[in-house]
Design a protein around this motif. Structure first.
Motif, PDB file in Angstrom:
ATOM      1  N   GLU A   1     -11.828   3.669  -6.085  1.00 17.42           N
ATOM      2  CA  GLU A   1     -11.757   2.278  -6.554  1.00 17.42           C
ATOM      3  C   GLU A   1     -11.361   2.187  -8.031  1.00 17.42           C
ATOM      4  O   GLU A   1     -11.572   1.162  -8.672  1.00 17.42           O
ATOM      5  CB  GLU A   1     -13.075   1.526  -6.276  1.00 17.42           C
ATOM      6  CG  GLU A   1     -13.474   1.601  -4.805  1.00 17.42           C
ATOM      7  CD  GLU A   1     -14.736   0.809  -4.447  1.00 17.42           C
ATOM      8  OE1 GLU A   1     -15.168  -0.037  -5.235  1.00 17.42           O
ATOM      9  OE2 GLU A   1     -15.286   1.059  -3.350  1.00 17.42           O
TER      10      GLU A   1
ATOM     11  N   ARG B   1      -4.457   7.061  -0.911  1.00 18.02           N
ATOM     12  CA  ARG B   1      -4.103   5.728  -0.454  1.00 18.02           C
ATOM     13  C   ARG B   1      -4.368   4.759  -1.597  1.00 18.02           C
ATOM     14  O   ARG B   1      -5.455   4.775  -2.169  1.00 18.02           O
ATOM     15  CB  ARG B   1      -4.995   5.356   0.733  1.00 18.02           C
ATOM     16  CG  ARG B   1      -4.236   4.797   1.916  1.00 18.02           C
ATOM     17  CD  ARG B   1      -5.165   4.674   3.077  1.00 18.02           C
ATOM     18  NE  ARG B   1      -5.462   3.270   3.301  1.00 18.02           N
ATOM     19  CZ  ARG B   1      -6.315   2.837   4.226  1.00 18.02           C
ATOM     20  NH1 ARG B   1      -6.965   3.699   4.981  1.00 18.02           N
ATOM     21  NH2 ARG B   1      -6.517   1.556   4.393  1.00 18.02           N
ATOM     22  N   PHE B   2      -3.387   3.951  -1.945  1.00 13.80           N
ATOM     23  CA  PHE B   2      -3.544   3.002  -3.047  1.00 13.80           C
ATOM     24  C   PHE B   2      -3.028   1.629  -2.651  1.00 13.80           C
ATOM     25  O   PHE B   2      -2.031   1.522  -1.939  1.00 13.80           O
ATOM     26  CB  PHE B   2      -2.723   3.437  -4.269  1.00 13.80           C
ATOM     27  CG  PHE B   2      -3.112   4.769  -4.843  1.00 13.80           C
ATOM     28  CD1 PHE B   2      -4.070   4.856  -5.832  1.00 13.80           C
ATOM     29  CD2 PHE B   2      -2.507   5.930  -4.390  1.00 13.80           C
ATOM     30  CE1 PHE B   2      -4.423   6.084  -6.370  1.00 13.80           C
ATOM     31  CE2 PHE B   2      -2.852   7.163  -4.924  1.00 13.80           C
ATOM     32  CZ  PHE B   2      -3.808   7.244  -5.911  1.00 13.80           C
ATOM     33  N   LYS B   3      -3.665   0.592  -3.180  1.00 14.12           N
ATOM     34  CA  LYS B   3      -3.093  -0.751  -3.172  1.00 14.12           C
ATOM     35  C   LYS B   3      -2.215  -0.854  -4.411  1.00 14.12           C
ATOM     36  O   LYS B   3      -2.601  -0.373  -5.478  1.00 14.12           O
ATOM     37  CB  LYS B   3      -4.208  -1.809  -3.286  1.00 14.12           C
ATOM     38  CG  LYS B   3      -4.799  -2.239  -1.992  1.00 14.12           C
ATOM     39  CD  LYS B   3      -5.406  -3.644  -2.171  1.00 14.12           C
ATOM     40  CE  LYS B   3      -6.007  -4.149  -0.886  1.00 14.12           C
ATOM     41  NZ  LYS B   3      -7.314  -3.518  -0.607  1.00 14.12           N
TER      42      LYS B   3
ATOM     43  N   GLU C   1     -14.461   7.573   7.308  1.00 13.29           N
ATOM     44  CA  GLU C   1     -13.188   7.604   8.027  1.00 13.29           C
ATOM     45  C   GLU C   1     -13.039   8.823   8.934  1.00 13.29           C
ATOM     46  O   GLU C   1     -12.167   8.839   9.803  1.00 13.29           O
ATOM     47  CB  GLU C   1     -12.018   7.571   7.022  1.00 13.29           C
ATOM     48  CG  GLU C   1     -11.913   6.221   6.323  1.00 13.29           C
ATOM     49  CD  GLU C   1     -10.923   6.199   5.175  1.00 13.29           C
ATOM     50  OE1 GLU C   1     -10.645   5.106   4.664  1.00 13.29           O
ATOM     51  OE2 GLU C   1     -10.433   7.273   4.775  1.00 13.29           O
TER      52      GLU C   1
ATOM     53  N   GLU D   1       0.852  -1.192   0.000  1.00 12.71           N
ATOM     54  CA  GLU D   1       0.000   0.000   0.000  1.00 12.71           C
ATOM     55  C   GLU D   1       0.887   1.240   0.000  1.00 12.71           C
ATOM     56  O   GLU D   1       1.926   1.238   0.655  1.00 12.71           O
ATOM     57  CB  GLU D   1      -0.878  -0.013   1.260  1.00 12.71           C
ATOM     58  CG  GLU D   1      -2.086   0.873   1.150  1.00 12.71           C
ATOM     59  CD  GLU D   1      -2.974   0.810   2.393  1.00 12.71           C
ATOM     60  OE1 GLU D   1      -4.148   0.492   2.234  1.00 12.71           O
ATOM     61  OE2 GLU D   1      -2.481   1.095   3.490  1.00 12.71           O
TER      62      GLU D   1
ATOM     63  N   CYS E   1      -7.058   2.839  -6.264  1.00 13.70           N
ATOM     64  CA  CYS E   1      -7.397   3.890  -5.298  1.00 13.70           C
ATOM     65  C   CYS E   1      -8.324   3.337  -4.208  1.00 13.70           C
ATOM     66  O   CYS E   1      -9.346   2.729  -4.497  1.00 13.70           O
ATOM     67  CB  CYS E   1      -8.044   5.068  -6.012  1.00 13.70           C
ATOM     68  SG  CYS E   1      -8.485   6.412  -4.899  1.00 13.70           S
ATOM     69  N   HIS E   2      -7.965   3.589  -2.966  1.00 15.49           N
ATOM     70  CA  HIS E   2      -8.755   3.181  -1.809  1.00 15.49           C
ATOM     71  C   HIS E   2     -10.104   3.917  -1.787  1.00 15.49           C
ATOM     72  O   HIS E   2     -11.088   3.402  -1.275  1.00 15.49           O
ATOM     73  CB  HIS E   2      -7.937   3.513  -0.561  1.00 15.49           C
ATOM     74  CG  HIS E   2      -8.690   3.452   0.734  1.00 15.49           C
ATOM     75  ND1 HIS E   2      -9.101   2.272   1.296  1.00 15.49           N
ATOM     76  CD2 HIS E   2      -9.094   4.444   1.579  1.00 15.49           C
ATOM     77  CE1 HIS E   2      -9.727   2.535   2.439  1.00 15.49           C
ATOM     78  NE2 HIS E   2      -9.741   3.829   2.633  1.00 15.49           N
ATOM     79  N   TYR E   3     -10.158   5.111  -2.364  1.00 16.27           N
ATOM     80  CA  TYR E   3     -11.378   5.920  -2.300  1.00 16.27           C
ATOM     81  C   TYR E   3     -12.289   5.700  -3.507  1.00 16.27           C
ATOM     82  O   TYR E   3     -13.399   5.213  -3.361  1.00 16.27           O
ATOM     83  CB  TYR E   3     -11.020   7.405  -2.126  1.00 16.27           C
ATOM     84  CG  TYR E   3     -10.435   7.652  -0.749  1.00 16.27           C
ATOM     85  CD1 TYR E   3     -11.271   7.734   0.355  1.00 16.27           C
ATOM     86  CD2 TYR E   3      -9.061   7.715  -0.544  1.00 16.27           C
ATOM     87  CE1 TYR E   3     -10.754   7.905   1.633  1.00 16.27           C
ATOM     88  CE2 TYR E   3      -8.531   7.889   0.725  1.00 16.27           C
ATOM     89  CZ  TYR E   3      -9.388   7.978   1.814  1.00 16.27           C
ATOM     90  OH  TYR E   3      -8.874   8.130   3.067  1.00 16.27           O
TER      91      TYR E   3
ATOM     92  N   CYS F   1      -4.208  10.379  -7.619  1.00 20.02           N
ATOM     93  CA  CYS F   1      -5.180   9.568  -8.342  1.00 20.02           C
ATOM     94  C   CYS F   1      -5.457  10.216  -9.699  1.00 20.02           C
ATOM     95  O   CYS F   1      -5.619  11.429  -9.786  1.00 20.02           O
ATOM     96  CB  CYS F   1      -6.474   9.445  -7.545  1.00 20.02           C
ATOM     97  SG  CYS F   1      -7.672   8.367  -8.344  1.00 20.02           S
TER      98      CYS F   1
ATOM     99  N   ASP G   1     -17.064  -4.609   0.355  1.00 18.50           N
ATOM    100  CA  ASP G   1     -16.793  -4.674   1.795  1.00 18.50           C
ATOM    101  C   ASP G   1     -17.583  -5.790   2.457  1.00 18.50           C
ATOM    102  O   ASP G   1     -17.340  -6.121   3.613  1.00 18.50           O
ATOM    103  CB  ASP G   1     -17.186  -3.357   2.482  1.00 18.50           C
ATOM    104  CG  ASP G   1     -16.390  -2.180   1.956  1.00 18.50           C
ATOM    105  OD1 ASP G   1     -15.323  -2.422   1.361  1.00 18.50           O
ATOM    106  OD2 ASP G   1     -16.832  -1.033   2.130  1.00 18.50           O
TER     107      ASP G   1
ATOM    108  N   ARG H   1     -16.544   6.801   1.389  1.00 19.51           N
ATOM    109  CA  ARG H   1     -15.437   6.136   2.105  1.00 19.51           C
ATOM    110  C   ARG H   1     -14.735   7.142   3.014  1.00 19.51           C
ATOM    111  O   ARG H   1     -14.460   6.874   4.188  1.00 19.51           O
ATOM    112  CB  ARG H   1     -14.441   5.552   1.084  1.00 19.51           C
ATOM    113  CG  ARG H   1     -13.175   4.965   1.672  1.00 19.51           C
ATOM    114  CD  ARG H   1     -13.312   3.559   2.184  1.00 19.51           C
ATOM    115  NE  ARG H   1     -13.692   2.642   1.129  1.00 19.51           N
ATOM    116  CZ  ARG H   1     -14.278   1.461   1.344  1.00 19.51           C
ATOM    117  NH1 ARG H   1     -14.541   1.071   2.571  1.00 19.51           N
ATOM    118  NH2 ARG H   1     -14.608   0.682   0.341  1.00 19.51           N
TER     119      ARG H   1
END
Ligand SMILES: [Zn+2]
Lengths: 154, 301
Positions: free
Chosen positions: A143, A125-127, B112, A103, A139-141, A110, B10, B108
């Motif tokens: 997608e 935040r990225f995988k 948080e 991560e 992207c975690h947000y 992005c 999820d 999302r």
């Protein structure tokens, strides 16, 4: 051209870290990510050096500085093939590859213009997804997948 | 159970099935005062009357009270308040937040920055998980099962987020798919790779007639103008399919037509009276599923 000769083109350091095999076009991204433009130590940068595997590579030598693995893993996006050489008293005492972190936080931008991270003050935040030599970012947000690494400006 | 419902990813298969079984209880008993004294915020940063009414009715039927706004005109957001500040403020007043926002990832992020459950009622072109859950509920209701169902998805398969989420959620249940779309709006490669990796079969066609008679669910979608950046591309494909009563000869007796609504021209009015039309009941199911979502996230079921 041998590895030794290439090394000679950039002045040697007594103690510190040498980052080698950085794609020449990404060298300024690496400088950005490690925030080397604000470093107090001597930093030597070599660009467009010949390399068997990369064609043209870059080298960064940072005197009197040793990085934590976590810090170094941040440059994996810009230089997935990079090697890290630890120099003590002009000798290479350790040589290792950079591990791609699972991560990445607060490094990349992005590519989706409608992503919340591009419109509000949100830390990205990225995988990471490795496909051959390429690294994609999920992207975690929003997608969405970002194909090209775009560093966030400091 | 997860704290918030942001993305269908999820939720595990078990959590999905749990929500669906609670929704069935809600349908059997439509007014359960499980949430007496609770307050639900419905924050619609972009208007969507249909989704908002469904969530608000769901909350009311559970005995909760609802606060919120239906668009951002005349709110502090239109004066430049950050999403974080709005969410932090509202989260101190209420027990759960239902939100719709034009930015992808907004829900999302909201989940948080606050400590209460957040339900994503749509974040731009990204996710709309209550739609996916109500689609699953409707498939289960009409077919008596979720496993081994044959789904024909029709229309905008390129930009349509409902079909993408449904495809991924259905992957838990050994489905088979047909993708009916014009060439310009075909299912993106990443979703086909997702199916290939799981060994889920699919076929593709541009002809609506071709696979009408070998599917259990005909999932029709509208071609949404707002998803197109090129108006010419939209003009070329907007009226490409129109399902009419006469085309339904020979379909499977159990076949049901679903549509996330609103429709524009893709289903003719004369289809409404056939035993295959199920989109109005599907919309009604949305309320039971949303009752289940709110109740489950607040720990009541
Ligand atoms: Zn994003």
């Amino acid at each position: 051209m041998s590895e030794k000769n290439t090394q000679l083109k950039v002045s040697a350091i007594k103690d510190g870290t040498v980052l080698d095999h950085i794609p020449a076009q990404n060298i300024f991204q690496v400088i950005d990510i490690l925030d080397l433009s604000h470093a107090k130590n001597p930093v030597t940068i070599g660009v467009n050096l010949e390399s068997k595997s990369l064609g043209r590579k870059g080298i960064i030598k940072i005197a009197d500085r040793f990085f934590a693995d976590e810090e170094l893993s941040r440059i994996a996006l810009a230089a997935p093939e990079a090697t890290v050489n630890i120099i003590r008293n002009y000798e290479v005492v350790s040589k290792k590859r950079i591990d791609l972190p699972a991560e990445v936080v607060g490094i990349a931008k992005c590519s989706n213009p409608m992503c919340v991270t591009n419109r509000q003050a949100v830390t990205t935040r990225f995988k990471t997804i490795k496909e051959g030599k390429k690294v994609k970012l999920l992207c975690h947000y929003c997608e969405k997948t970002t194909e090209e690494f775009i560093p966030l400006r400091h | 159970m997860s704290k918030s419902l942001i993305s269908i990813h999820d939720f595990s298969k078990e959590e999905i099935l749990h929500i669906l079984s609670v929704a069935r209880e809600m349908e059997a008993d439509k007014s359960q005062k499980l949430l007496d004294g609770k307050v639900v915020a419905c924050l619609f940063f972009e208007p969507s009357t249909r989704t908002r009414l469904s969530f608000e009715t769901a909350a009311n039927r559970l005995g909760a009270r609802v606060i919120g706004f239906s668009d951002v005109a005349n709110t502090s957001i239109s004066k430049g308040e950050t999403l974080k500040d709005t969410i932090k403020m509202v989260s101190n007043y209420v027990d759960i937040i239902v939100m719709r926002h034009p930015l992808e990832g907004a829900a999302r992020y909201a989940s948080e920055v606050c400590d209460i459950p957040v339900v994503n009622a749509g974040d731009g072109a990204n996710q709309h998980p209550s739609q996916t859950l109500l689609d699953l509920y409707t498939i289960l209701e009409t077919q008596g099962r979720l496993d081994n169902v044959s789904v024909n998805m029709v229309g905008d398969l390129k930009y349509g987020r409902t079909v993408h989420s449904l495809l991924q959620a259905m992957s838990h249940f050994s489905p088979r798919f047909c993708f009916t779309s014009p060439d310009e709006l075909r299912m993106p490669v990443e979703y086909k790779e997702f199916l290939d990796m799981r060994g889920i079969p699919y076929t593709e066609t541009a002809s609506l007639q071709e696979h009408l008679c070998d599917c259990d669910i005909l999932y029709m979608t509208r071609v949404q103008q707002e998803r197109f950046s090129d108006p010419m591309e939209y003009e070329k494909v907007k009226d490409v399919y129109r399902l009419e009563r006469a085309m339904l000869e020979g379909v499977r007796p159990n076949m049901k037509i679903l549509h996330p609504l609103p429709r524009v021209g893709e289903i003719a009015d004369d289809v409404d009276d056939t035993p295959y039309a199920y989109y109005y009941k599907q919309a009604e199911n949305g309320m039971y599923v949303r009752m289940a979502i709110i109740a489950c996230l607040l720990g009541y079921k």
